[in-house]
Design a protein around this motif. Sequence first.
Motif, short mmCIF file in Angstrom:
data_model
loop_
_atom_site.label_atom_id
_atom_site.label_comp_id
_atom_site.label_asym_id
_atom_site.label_seq_id
_atom_site.Cartn_x
_atom_site.Cartn_y
_atom_site.Cartn_z
N TYR A 195 0.85 -1.19 0.00
CA TYR A 195 0.00 0.00 0.00
C TYR A 195 0.88 1.24 0.00
CZ TYR A 195 1.21 0.19 4.98
OH TYR A 195 1.91 0.25 6.17
N THR A 196 0.29 2.33 -0.43
CA THR A 196 0.96 3.63 -0.35
C THR A 196 0.34 4.43 0.79
OG1 THR A 196 1.33 3.61 -2.74
CG2 THR A 196 1.64 5.71 -1.59
N VAL A 202 -0.39 7.75 2.06
CA VAL A 202 -0.46 9.10 1.49
C VAL A 202 -0.86 10.10 2.58
CG1 VAL A 202 -1.60 10.57 -0.22
CG2 VAL A 202 -1.09 8.18 -0.76
N GLU A 261 -3.95 8.24 4.51
CA GLU A 261 -4.73 7.19 3.87
C GLU A 261 -3.77 6.10 3.39
OE1 GLU A 261 -8.05 6.70 3.27
OE2 GLU A 261 -8.55 8.47 4.50
N ILE A 315 -3.51 3.42 0.79
CA ILE A 315 -4.17 3.10 -0.48
C ILE A 315 -3.51 1.86 -1.09
CG2 ILE A 315 -4.79 3.97 -2.76
CD1 ILE A 315 -4.50 6.82 -1.57
N GLN A 337 -4.86 0.02 -6.49
CA GLN A 337 -5.78 1.12 -6.78
C GLN A 337 -5.03 2.37 -7.24
OE1 GLN A 337 -8.58 0.22 -3.01
NE2 GLN A 337 -9.34 1.82 -4.35
N ASP A 338 -5.64 3.11 -8.14
CA ASP A 338 -5.08 4.37 -8.58
C ASP A 338 -5.24 5.41 -7.46
OD1 ASP A 338 -5.81 7.23 -9.94
OD2 ASP A 338 -4.29 6.15 -11.10
N ILE A 339 -4.16 6.06 -7.09
CA ILE A 339 -4.17 6.96 -5.93
C ILE A 339 -5.07 8.18 -6.17
CG2 ILE A 339 -2.74 8.50 -4.52
CD1 ILE A 339 -0.50 6.44 -4.76
N GLU A 340 -4.96 8.77 -7.35
CA GLU A 340 -5.78 9.95 -7.65
C GLU A 340 -7.26 9.60 -7.64
OE1 GLU A 340 -4.80 12.97 -7.89
OE2 GLU A 340 -2.62 12.67 -7.92
N TYR A 364 -8.66 7.13 -6.06
CA TYR A 364 -9.06 6.82 -4.69
C TYR A 364 -9.35 8.12 -3.93
CZ TYR A 364 -8.73 5.14 0.14
OH TYR A 364 -8.99 4.85 1.45
N ARG A 372 2.04 14.51 -2.06
CA ARG A 372 2.63 13.28 -2.60
C ARG A 372 4.13 13.19 -2.36
NH1 ARG A 372 -0.13 10.51 -6.37
NH2 ARG A 372 1.34 8.88 -5.73
N ASP A 382 4.81 10.51 0.29
CA ASP A 382 4.35 9.13 0.08
C ASP A 382 5.35 8.12 0.64
OD1 ASP A 382 2.20 10.15 -1.24
OD2 ASP A 382 2.59 9.15 -3.16
#
Length: 571
Positions: free
Chosen positions: A461-462, A464, A494, A496, A500-503, A505, A521, A524
């Motif tokens: 996961y990232t 953010v 978050e 993410i 999943q695409d971060i933007e 999401y 970002r 991140d």
Amino acid sequence: MQNFQEISSFIWGVCDDVLRGLFKQHEYGDVILPFLVLRRLDCVLEPHKDAVHQLYEELTAKEVEPSPIIRKKTGLKFFNHSKFDLQRLKADSKGLKLNFATYLSSFSQNVRVILDNFQLDKPVAKLQKNNKLFLLISKFTEVDLHPDKVDNRMMGKIYEELLRKFSEMSNETSGDHYTPRDCVKLVVALLFAENTESLKGEGIIRSIFDPCCGTGGMLTMAKEWIKENINEEVRLNLFGQEMQPQTYAICQSDMLISGEDPNNIKLGSSLSEDQFGLKQFDYMLSNPPYGVSWKAEKEAVLEEAKDPLGRFTAGTPRTSDGALLFVLHMLAKMRDKGSRIGVVLNGSPLFTGDAGSGESNIRKYIIEQDYLECIVALPDQMFFNTGISTYIWILNNNKSEKRKGKVQLIDATSFYSPMKKSLGQKRKAVSDQQREEILRYYREMVENEQSKIYDNEFFGYTKVTIERPVVENGQAVRKRDGSLKADSKLRDYERIPLSQDIEAYFEAEVAPHLSDAWMDRSKDKLGYEINFSKYFYQYTPLRSLAEITQELWALEQESEGLFKAIMDETV
């Protein structure tokens, strides 16, 4: 006296008869364990005793180095050139002090190294001073520990049972534990389950390594498993390292007796005193201590972590738990052509540490390198000195095509049989049939409620950073460059999923609720965790209000009837 229970009971009888009142309970092991080793050595050497003594006397009289000639003529890898053994020492009780010292010093060098690690001097001096040495020797001569009568598997069980009880007497922590046989069998079976073909045929030579080998039980059982289930003719070289001198000495002695090379067992911490350097192994298995601090080794570990070619460059966990360092240590010893690792860990390495932490970075390294093949969740109450949940990790740097880029998780927490009699905190055992079912899930890559398979990125996961502006007098405050000034009190995060695409999401999950929020970002962080409980959670629907109401009404009616009956009795 040929079974495990009889011998164990006999030894505890020796403790009661000889050591009670003279030694504290936590000191029993300092006396009993080395005498067990001495008796086992004697049982092997007894048929050659007189011949070795005579040959030694003849060769030394001629000023010839006796050791290589004795080994060649007798076929023994170790010997004792005195005329004494424990049985013969009993014949001269008055000369026991001198004769016992002669007996110990007359072992071949490879045995003396082992005995030195038992540090027998003080216990023996105390026994002699209190006239208990003769009694102790007499007791031990009553039990036959020859490998033909007590094989290495049974002897290992005896050692581990004693060590377990001695550790309980010492009030040692749950991190100091010994691996139960049913757990070792499962680790070994998983380790070799997908590698049988490469072990078949003639002239096969393989190496097995355990960096926390204890008395050598996991190494011995791994060898036995291959011999019994795959190829009796394969040549297996066993290697291990152990930091506790007493258990190291036991392991070395059993390797010596069973024909293994005791020089392959090294003393010292695998983390700060790696005795094998650049050596690599075909198979590795271990049960590192749980939740044990590595503060004493911190300087050496952090220094090596700076080396791009070192073992710990992927990251270092918090100093309160060094389990993942042992995993990195074994990964560094994988062969380029392929090695397999089976390691038993507690739950902490699965999820401890947020994105960017040492633990998370180590998980990131393991999963992104596609080393992690399978994790099996074991039942709790499997270990002698701790009831915590444990997990078997299988790692491989040469995965089969069907496993590449994937991780299999098996929830085997329900695969156990209650034990008729608890052993310390061990109240559950995995039966042979249950082990085979777990193996079937693994071999066939079964997918069901107890076995799930995920792509590697599923665990990543990232993290953010979500910022919101400082607001004054109803207006968002801006910095000199025109950008919004972030309010640290309102900062949030978050996690993410990588899938999943971060933007997208952010637009779907955050923006509708916080219209003034934005993502920074530049902050991140990539994280990895394995949340077993979440993946295997089974939702239990709540009961309906009507069902609960009906049950309450029934209870009320029942209680009224009971109250009426009581009143009728008292009238």
